[in-house]
Design a protein around this motif. Structure first.
Motif, short mmCIF file in Angstrom:
data_model
loop_
_atom_site.label_atom_id
_atom_site.label_comp_id
_atom_site.label_asym_id
_atom_site.label_seq_id
_atom_site.Cartn_x
_atom_site.Cartn_y
_atom_site.Cartn_z
N TRP A 156 1.07 4.24 -2.83
CA TRP A 156 0.96 5.66 -2.50
C TRP A 156 2.11 6.45 -3.13
N ARG A 207 0.84 -1.21 0.00
CA ARG A 207 0.00 0.00 0.00
C ARG A 207 0.87 1.25 0.00
N TYR A 208 1.94 1.24 0.77
CA TYR A 208 2.83 2.40 0.80
C TYR A 208 3.49 2.61 -0.58
N HIS A 226 -5.23 7.42 -2.37
CA HIS A 226 -3.87 7.59 -2.89
C HIS A 226 -3.06 6.31 -2.77
N GLY A 227 -3.21 5.58 -1.67
CA GLY A 227 -2.45 4.36 -1.50
C GLY A 227 -3.27 3.11 -1.69
N ASN A 247 1.71 6.61 -6.95
CA ASN A 247 0.62 7.52 -7.32
C ASN A 247 1.02 8.98 -7.14
N GLU A 248 1.73 9.27 -6.05
CA GLU A 248 2.19 10.64 -5.84
C GLU A 248 3.12 11.09 -6.97
#
Length: 360
Positions: A75, A71-72, A115-116, A78-79
């Motif tokens: 994120w 998940r991190y 986001h994540g 995506n950032e």
């Protein structure tokens, strides 16, 4: 949905990601009893960040640290994709402002906690066809490179390899017979990192997510229920889709029965709440016979390209008369640009997918 639906194992993972907690935990335990993270393919791995957000440490057990790490990573990626999109918006601003941002970048931008959760392979911009070439030129001068030219879009990448799809149309001509001009007219102003953009109405975004997802054979085919759930669960502004507008939106581009089948899947297989009356209205909407044939082939496990229909529809949309010579010339240019190896790879890939999915 037939074979246009995710596989049985993918449906278990989707339930673990977006179903009610008690059903989500049961689905995860069932999938985990017969599979493991190391053997999961890329499509299944797309759902792990959502599962990490949906289930707690007790349900995830020993997998929790690894899923939290996935998940991190989502994120971070995506950032970086949104950062690249912001630079692209700056580049095209002199020729089109504000451009329309849709699909994953819209969902991730507007719903912060996604986001994540929702992986993005790229960002998607809609640039009107009359200024499309100028926008692509400005992006190239700003450091982007063109990786592929398609009828509907130009695929580009920034110097770091982050991908951007610059579309001429939404869904047309691959999955609809007419451009979705009403969708652009209904779009509303928003911003991404301070840059002005436009977002589709939630009803139009829902129809887009469904049609693009069920008609695709790649990772979008497992991601679209995540987007549908995010749009249906939205609160604040603009809120969830208006179902009367969903019906009108699907009717405008002639995909009502496709959206109806997908909504039934969301209700029956994933437990999402969708008004039965809306599904009935969608199913009764008229559908072009060629699109109906394309949809039937997709449900049977094939991946129709409908190249002749695409050519005819594009010519008519431009006010030109389709001709045999024009079609052959277009196919020859596409063959020269993309090469025989790409054609062969695509056919082998589609054959493998058909063999991998059992009938039913």
């Amino acid at each position: 949905l037939g074979r246009a639906a995710p596989s049985d194992d993918e449906i278990l993972l989707l339930r673990a990601a977006i179903a009610r907690p008690e059903h989500a935990e049961d689905a995860w335990m069932t999938w985990r009893a017969r599979s493991d993270l190391d053997s999961a393919d890329g499509r299944a791995a797309e759902l792990f960040p959502s599962i990490a957000a949906s289930l707690g440490p007790t349900a995830l057990g020993a997998d929790e640290p690894r899923l939290r790490g996935l998940r991190y990573r989502t994120w971070v990626k995506n950032e970086l994709t949104l950062e690249s999109l912001a630079m692209a918006l700056d580049a095209v601003q002199p020729v089109v402002s504000p451009p329309l941002v849709f699909k994953g970048a819209r969902v991730v931008s507007e719903v912060v906690d996604r986001h994540g959760v929702r992986p993005m392979a790229d960002a998607d911009l809609l640039i009107d066809s009359d200024v499309h070439a100028a926008a692509v030129d400005r992006l190239q001068r700003a450091g982007w490179t063109t990786t592929a030219n398609w009828v509907h879009a130009t695929d580009m990448a920034d110097p770091a390899g982050r991908r951007l799809d610059v579309h001429r149309w939404i869904l047309f001509p691959r999955y609809t017979r007419t451009p979705s001009t009403a969708w652009s007219a209904r779009s509303r102003r928003a911003d991404i990192d301070g840059r002005p953009v436009r977002f589709l109405d939630p009803a139009d975004e829902l129809v887009l997510a469904i049609v693009h997802g069920v008609m695709s054979s790649g990772h979008s085919n497992v991601r679209w229920p995540l987007d549908a759930e995010a749009l249906l669960a939205a609160d604040g502004v603009p809120g969830p889709p208006d179902w009367d507008l969903v019906v009108r939106s699907a009717g405008e581009i002639g995909v009502g029965p496709i959206v109806a089948a997908a909504c039934s899947f969301l209700t029956d297989d994933l437990g999402l709440a969708i008004p039965p009356a809306a599904v009935e209205q969608l199913d009764r909407l008229p559908m072009d016979r060629l699109l109906r044939y394309q949809w039937a082939r997709r449900r049977s496990g094939r991946f129709p390209t409908a190249r002749v229909r695409h050519y005819v529809d594009l010519q008519r949309a431009a006010g030109r008369t389709p001709t045999l010579h024009g079609y052959v010339s277009q196919r020859y240019e596409a063959f020269r640009e993309h090469g025989r190896s790409l054609v062969v790879r695509n056919r082998v890939r589609n054959l493998r997918r058909r063999v991998a999915r059992p009938p039913g």
